[in-house]
Write a protein that holds these residues in place. Structure first.
Motif, short mmCIF file in Angstrom:
data_model
loop_
_atom_site.label_atom_id
_atom_site.label_comp_id
_atom_site.label_asym_id
_atom_site.label_seq_id
_atom_site.Cartn_x
_atom_site.Cartn_y
_atom_site.Cartn_z
N CYS A 39 0.83 -1.21 0.00
CA CYS A 39 0.00 0.00 0.00
C CYS A 39 0.86 1.26 0.00
O CYS A 39 0.59 2.21 -0.75
CB CYS A 39 -0.93 0.01 1.21
SG CYS A 39 -2.17 -1.29 1.17
N SER A 158 -9.46 7.06 -5.26
CA SER A 158 -9.96 5.91 -4.50
C SER A 158 -8.80 5.03 -4.04
O SER A 158 -8.78 4.54 -2.91
CB SER A 158 -10.93 5.10 -5.36
OG SER A 158 -11.37 3.95 -4.68
N MET A 159 -7.81 4.83 -4.94
CA MET A 159 -6.64 4.02 -4.60
C MET A 159 -5.86 4.65 -3.45
O MET A 159 -5.43 3.97 -2.51
CB MET A 159 -5.73 3.86 -5.83
CG MET A 159 -4.49 2.99 -5.59
SD MET A 159 -3.09 3.85 -4.81
CE MET A 159 -2.61 4.96 -6.13
N ASN A 161 -6.99 6.77 -1.11
CA ASN A 161 -7.77 6.66 0.14
C ASN A 161 -7.73 5.24 0.70
O ASN A 161 -7.58 5.03 1.90
CB ASN A 161 -9.22 7.09 -0.10
CG ASN A 161 -9.34 8.58 -0.37
OD1 ASN A 161 -8.51 9.37 0.09
ND2 ASN A 161 -10.35 8.98 -1.11
N ASP A 162 -7.88 4.27 -0.22
CA ASP A 162 -7.88 2.86 0.21
C ASP A 162 -6.52 2.46 0.77
O ASP A 162 -6.44 1.76 1.79
CB ASP A 162 -8.25 1.96 -0.98
CG ASP A 162 -8.35 0.50 -0.58
OD1 ASP A 162 -9.19 0.18 0.28
OD2 ASP A 162 -7.59 -0.32 -1.12
N SER A 163 -5.44 2.90 0.12
CA SER A 163 -4.09 2.56 0.58
C SER A 163 -3.81 3.17 1.95
O SER A 163 -3.23 2.52 2.83
CB SER A 163 -3.04 3.04 -0.43
OG SER A 163 -3.14 2.34 -1.64
N ASP A 165 -6.12 3.99 4.22
CA ASP A 165 -6.96 3.28 5.20
C ASP A 165 -6.32 1.95 5.61
O ASP A 165 -6.32 1.59 6.80
CB ASP A 165 -8.35 3.01 4.60
CG ASP A 165 -9.20 4.27 4.51
OD1 ASP A 165 -8.85 5.26 5.19
OD2 ASP A 165 -10.20 4.26 3.76
N LYS A 166 -5.77 1.24 4.62
CA LYS A 166 -5.14 -0.05 4.92
C LYS A 166 -3.87 0.15 5.76
O LYS A 166 -3.58 -0.65 6.66
CB LYS A 166 -4.81 -0.80 3.62
CG LYS A 166 -6.02 -1.47 2.97
CD LYS A 166 -5.59 -2.35 1.81
CE LYS A 166 -6.73 -3.22 1.31
NZ LYS A 166 -7.77 -2.49 0.63
N LYS A 377 -5.14 -6.57 -2.14
CA LYS A 377 -6.51 -7.09 -2.18
C LYS A 377 -7.44 -6.11 -2.89
O LYS A 377 -8.55 -5.84 -2.44
CB LYS A 377 -7.02 -7.42 -0.78
CG LYS A 377 -6.32 -8.62 -0.14
CD LYS A 377 -7.03 -9.13 1.08
CE LYS A 377 -6.37 -10.40 1.61
NZ LYS A 377 -7.02 -10.94 2.81
N GLY A 378 -6.92 -5.60 -4.01
CA GLY A 378 -7.70 -4.66 -4.82
C GLY A 378 -8.57 -5.39 -5.82
O GLY A 378 -8.87 -6.58 -5.66
N SER A 382 -9.97 -9.39 -6.14
CA SER A 382 -11.41 -9.69 -6.10
C SER A 382 -11.85 -10.46 -7.35
O SER A 382 -12.67 -11.38 -7.28
CB SER A 382 -12.22 -8.39 -5.98
OG SER A 382 -11.87 -7.71 -4.80
#
Length: 472
Positions: A39, A158-159, A161-163, A165-166, A377-378, A382
């Protein structure tokens, strides 16, 4: 509890807990660091590609063999791009070192090492990423990420923010596990003192038990002789004495044994209650493939540099003019092809393989991108997870086979560069054996997990033939 009985119970509890840490809990720690590595590297790459930070030019030349905490001092706003570029790079390289080379065992995670890791984890205050943070690195990180998101496509935002958060979740879990290890190491230190000193023939137990002061004196007398130069932790020795002779020693002894109890996480308990699942084992193999991403990133960067050195020519007036004309008229660059001597590891026979450099590098980049998505786990992960087992197995087999082939080619290229670069430029060639060793280990790990899946499927088929159900 009698002293001798307590010492024996503690010894057995320490042994079981140490085995549990090494086989279970520290694997959780490695997984958290790997996810954070992926991340954070995504964030680092985003800032680099957008020219928001200035990458450390010596990044790939650094040889890390211990835990080094990045700088976290103040800096001027005008220097932010350069300073934060270096600190981002140092943090990224250290995460890669932890995931690739560091051995997460209770023997390696001593109290001084744990302190260094906890200090390293403070490089960024992940729980409070804000431009108002008192932590200079966190403040700079927040500002740079805000710049990166401005005008970026939704998918990039989005990437990011997600990174982040992780990373927040990983940091919390990592610190939790490290604190657990710290508590255990304190008890391990005390347990080893009890074993090494109290069971030593020169230790006068009868004299030591006459008073707390006498026990401390006896411990200090033998410590240099038996333990040597290992640090003497006065507070922990005082805990031993209180557990032996304190007014509430029974309560303190019970607390020690409570701290040494093995408490499985809710996630682990749920896994144990559920029968093994073939797809779950297969997805673990997929994740082990995704873990190769940081190593591929390093290899691709070094390959890129080495190919530039390989194709470096003495540039006279006409050569420079030719380059300018190519750019002016958008002429296609001549395809780079090399005849690469590749040794077959099974037969030890060397053959010449025609390697199309641009195609090989582009394919390596695509693979690195997919593996990074898997590790985080992007969407890539999935998509694989939503497929059936047979399709996932085909994917796994293909990736392991291709990565083994890439390993063989890159290993051959490492020798090729050293033999074919002009003598005056050989110092600029970047060696790749450390990264190749890491990739080899990753391939072995993925093969091992694929083998576990194959064994499980074979066992399941045998059970079915015998008419035995898993759900009994």
């Amino acid at each position: 509890m009698e002293e001798s009985n307590f010492n024996q119970v503690v010894k057995e509890a320490l042994s079981k807990k140490q085995e549990w840490f090494n086989s279970v809990r520290l694997q959780d720690l490695v997984n958290e660091y790997r996810l954070m590595n992926t991340c954070f590297h995504n964030l680092y790459e985003t800032l680099t590609k957008k020219n928001i930070i200035v990458p450390d030019p010596y990044r790939l030349d650094k040889r890390i063999n211990s835990i080094i905490v990045p700088e976290n001092g103040p800096y001027s706003e005008s220097d932010m791009a350069k300073v934060m570029g270096t600190r981002f790079s140092d943090y990224d390289v250290m995460l890669d070192y932890l995931c690739t080379y560091f051995r997460f065992t209770t023997d390696a995670l001593t109290l001084p090492v744990l302190k260094k890791l906890l200090d390293f984890n403070k490089t960024f205050d992940w729980a409070n990423v804000s431009s108002n943070s008192s932590n200079p690195n966190t403040r700079g990180f927040a500002a740079l990420m805000s710049t990166a998101k401005m005008g970026s496509p939704t998918v990039i935002q989005s990437m990011i923010n997600d990174s982040i958060d992780k990373c927040v979740k990983c940091a919390a879990e990592i610190n939790k596990i490290l604190n657990e290890v710290g508590i255990f190491q304190r008890e391990l230190y005390k347990g080893e003192l009890r074993k090494d000193l109290f069971e030593h023939p020169d230790f006068n137990s009868q004299k030591a038990m006459t008073s707390p002061e006498a026990e401390m004196a006896e411990i200090k007398r033998l410590y240099p002789k038996v333990i040597g130069k290992k640090a003497f932790y006065n507070d922990l020795v005082n805990e031993i004495i209180a557990e032996d002779q304190g007014a509430d020693k029974e309560k303190l002894q019970a607390a020690v044994l409570s701290r040494l109890e093995i408490r499985e996480s809710v996630k682990t308990q749920q896994k144990k209650k559920t029968a093994p699942d073939g797809k779950e084992l297969l997805m673990a193999t997929v994740l082990s493939i995704g873990a190769m991403a940081p190593t591929l990133t390093q290899l691709r960067a070094k390959l890129d540099e080495n190919f530039k050195v390989l194709y470096t020519k003495k540039t006279g007036f006409f050569a420079k003019l030719g380059e300018l004309l190519k750019k002016a008229f958008h002429l296609k660059e001549k395809e780079k092809v090399i005849n690469l001597p590749v040794k077959d590891t099974k037969t030890d026979f060397e053959k010449i393989q025609k390697l199309h450099v641009n195609d090989f590098m582009a394919n390596l980049f695509r693979k690195e991108h997919v593996y990074t998505g898997i590790a985080a786990k992007g969407p890539e992960y999935s998509k694989i997870e939503s497929a059936n087992e047979d399709a996932i197995l085909v994917f796994v087999n293909k990736q392991i086979s291709e990565t083994q082939s890439d390993f063989t080619i890159i290993n051959a290229l490492d020798a090729y560069f050293k033999n074919n670069v002009d003598e005056g430029l050989k110092m600029k060639v970047k060696g790749m054996q450390i990264e190749l060793s890491a990739l080899r280990n990753s391939i072995i790990n993925a093969n091992k997990k694929r083998g576990e899946y194959a064994s499980f499927k074979e066992e399941s088929e045998q059970m079915k033939k015998l008419g035995i159900s898993d759900n009994v």
